[in-house]
Design an enzyme around this catalytic site. Sequence first.
Site, PDB file in Angstrom:
ATOM      1  N   HIS A  34      -9.332   1.349   0.881  1.00  0.00           N
ATOM      2  CA  HIS A  34      -9.873   2.354  -0.039  1.00  0.00           C
ATOM      3  C   HIS A  34      -9.487   3.766   0.403  1.00  0.00           C
ATOM      4  O   HIS A  34     -10.236   4.716   0.233  1.00  0.00           O
ATOM      5  CB  HIS A  34     -11.398   2.205  -0.195  1.00  0.00           C
ATOM      6  CG  HIS A  34     -11.766   0.945  -0.930  1.00  0.00           C
ATOM      7  ND1 HIS A  34     -11.752   0.852  -2.301  1.00  0.00           N
ATOM      8  CD2 HIS A  34     -12.114  -0.283  -0.476  1.00  0.00           C
ATOM      9  CE1 HIS A  34     -12.087  -0.376  -2.666  1.00  0.00           C
ATOM     10  NE2 HIS A  34     -12.302  -1.098  -1.565  1.00  0.00           N
ATOM     11  N   THR A  35      -8.332   3.863   1.010  1.00  0.00           N
ATOM     12  CA  THR A  35      -7.799   5.171   1.398  1.00  0.00           C
ATOM     13  C   THR A  35      -6.643   5.583   0.496  1.00  0.00           C
ATOM     14  O   THR A  35      -6.320   6.759   0.418  1.00  0.00           O
ATOM     15  CB  THR A  35      -7.278   5.141   2.849  1.00  0.00           C
ATOM     16  OG1 THR A  35      -6.524   3.940   3.022  1.00  0.00           O
ATOM     17  CG2 THR A  35      -8.410   5.166   3.858  1.00  0.00           C
ATOM     18  N   ASP A  36      -6.008   4.600  -0.184  1.00  0.00           N
ATOM     19  CA  ASP A  36      -4.776   4.964  -0.916  1.00  0.00           C
ATOM     20  C   ASP A  36      -5.051   5.969  -2.035  1.00  0.00           C
ATOM     21  O   ASP A  36      -4.374   6.978  -2.157  1.00  0.00           O
ATOM     22  CB  ASP A  36      -3.991   3.737  -1.400  1.00  0.00           C
ATOM     23  CG  ASP A  36      -4.709   2.808  -2.363  1.00  0.00           C
ATOM     24  OD1 ASP A  36      -5.931   2.980  -2.586  1.00  0.00           O
ATOM     25  OD2 ASP A  36      -4.041   1.892  -2.903  1.00  0.00           O
ATOM     26  N   SER A  67       3.957 -20.265 -17.460  1.00  0.00           N
ATOM     27  CA  SER A  67       3.490 -20.228 -16.079  1.00  0.00           C
ATOM     28  C   SER A  67       3.019 -21.611 -15.662  1.00  0.00           C
ATOM     29  O   SER A  67       2.205 -22.222 -16.357  1.00  0.00           O
ATOM     30  CB  SER A  67       2.330 -19.236 -15.935  1.00  0.00           C
ATOM     31  OG  SER A  67       1.683 -19.468 -14.693  1.00  0.00           O
ATOM     32  N   ALA A 125      -7.775 -14.383  -5.012  1.00  0.00           N
ATOM     33  CA  ALA A 125      -8.138 -14.185  -3.607  1.00  0.00           C
ATOM     34  C   ALA A 125      -8.032 -12.734  -3.160  1.00  0.00           C
ATOM     35  O   ALA A 125      -8.332 -12.413  -2.020  1.00  0.00           O
ATOM     36  CB  ALA A 125      -7.260 -15.064  -2.715  1.00  0.00           C
ATOM     37  N   ASP A 174      -0.684  -1.757  -3.275  1.00  0.00           N
ATOM     38  CA  ASP A 174      -0.243  -3.126  -3.520  1.00  0.00           C
ATOM     39  C   ASP A 174       1.211  -3.170  -3.997  1.00  0.00           C
ATOM     40  O   ASP A 174       2.030  -3.930  -3.471  1.00  0.00           O
ATOM     41  CB  ASP A 174      -1.151  -3.809  -4.560  1.00  0.00           C
ATOM     42  CG  ASP A 174      -2.605  -3.823  -4.120  1.00  0.00           C
ATOM     43  OD1 ASP A 174      -2.867  -3.547  -2.934  1.00  0.00           O
ATOM     44  OD2 ASP A 174      -3.478  -4.095  -4.958  1.00  0.00           O
TER      45      ASP A 174
HETATM   46  C1  GLA Z   1      -7.014  -2.848  -4.311  1.00  0.00           C
HETATM   47  C2  GLA Z   1      -6.176  -1.778  -4.975  1.00  0.00           C
HETATM   48  C3  GLA Z   1      -5.454  -0.926  -3.938  1.00  0.00           C
HETATM   49  C4  GLA Z   1      -6.402  -0.412  -2.860  1.00  0.00           C
HETATM   50  C5  GLA Z   1      -7.298  -1.540  -2.337  1.00  0.00           C
HETATM   51  C6  GLA Z   1      -8.374  -1.037  -1.417  1.00  0.00           C
HETATM   52  O1  GLA Z   1      -6.196  -3.769  -3.665  1.00  0.00           O
HETATM   53  O2  GLA Z   1      -5.246  -2.356  -5.847  1.00  0.00           O
HETATM   54  O3  GLA Z   1      -4.783   0.138  -4.572  1.00  0.00           O
HETATM   55  O4  GLA Z   1      -7.180   0.645  -3.351  1.00  0.00           O
HETATM   56  O5  GLA Z   1      -7.913  -2.264  -3.382  1.00  0.00           O
HETATM   57  O6  GLA Z   1      -7.826  -0.521  -0.252  1.00  0.00           O
END
Ligand code: GLA
Length: 393
Positions: A34-36, A67, A125, A174
């Site tokens: 939760h830093t991005d 799929s 997941a 991600d």
């Molecule tokens: C999810 C979001 C990311 C990031 C994480 C927490 O994976 O897609 O952008 O914020 O949560 O770090």
Amino acid sequence: MKLNQLKQTFEEVFGRLADRIFFAPGRINLIGEHTDYNGGHVFPLAITFGTYALAAKREDDQLRFYSINFDKQGVIEGSLQGLEYKGTDGWTNYPKGMTKLIIEAGFPIDSGYDVLFYGNIPNGAGLSSSASIELATGVMLEGLFGLAIDRIEMVKIGQKVENDYIGVNSGIMDQFTIGMGKEGAAIWLDCETLEYEYAPIELPDASIVIMNTNKRRELASSKYNERRGECEEALSRLQKQVNVKSLGELTPEQFEQHRTAIGDAVLEKRAQHAVYENARTIEALDKLKEGDVEAVGQLMNESHRSLERDYEVTGKELDTLVYAAWEQPGVIGARMTGAGFGGCAIAIVKDENVESFIREVGNRYKEKCGIEAEFYMANIGGGARELMREEME
Ligand code: GLA
């Protein structure tokens, strides 16, 4: 499932051979949660689980999606003329959105395609199966249509699909990890500037174990957006006192100096997590470079406590797994990974202890939560790409 089976299924479904095979991984995050979206740092890595895309161009402008993971839905049809988001299109919105935004970014896609997806990332997941299908589609379009898309641009297009097309307000972590992943290395990324560095992960006698709560991540996206909103509010209150663009710019010392400007206990906790987690992530790179894996493990443990107490995104299942992990012999560090609210945790475990670790943590979790946890060994794989011959068998 073997690639040969995927090729055979493609042939059965579409009545022709697949021209090319592409792959995009999933990801875990070592630290920096939760830093991005707060302009801080993250330290994720691509895993060898991911999404396979087998594809062939068509002569017309039709799109056919299939799929193996949603085989009951059969072949879903679309066309280059109908790329708008539609709730009823379900999972195909991801490849549709990617196709639409790549065209809008100025890359010509002059015909339709048939594509078969198969993902071996455990379902729901929190290992980024959605970013994985976005980037799998990105490299597929790049390969099929001979496009020269700068990789960072593709990563940004993936995030845009997620934010503007699908409607999930996630950060860049991600898609960046999945687009830029490298075998054997984690990516230390500054999410404000997108400067990054690969940090080799050398664990001679230990492994990274992924622990899946197998709990559905209910309300995950609304809670996620709520946390984002809280951080934005905390930042704007701080900005009355300090001149910063993001929480990621603040050192813990600066934060302590100005925290009272926030004037709300909950918002203060959220901002505290963002600031200290960023500091931990910066420290983790140094410790890793010094070969001090124990120290990285300690930082991971602190990260979990902060996500539990200050950011409040863990919940009973993740806490149970991580607490049980901390008690096991041979555990260097453990924490939740990803957005939280269910999903997965990770632990660095000495190889000689992995077997008993899995057994003990699994038992404890079953006892307390009544659910079977699943465990996977994390191997650090490369980023989204076309699969070469030797990777195919
Ligand atoms: C999810 C979001 C990311 C990031 C994480 C927490 O994976 O897609 O952008 O914020 O949560 O770090």
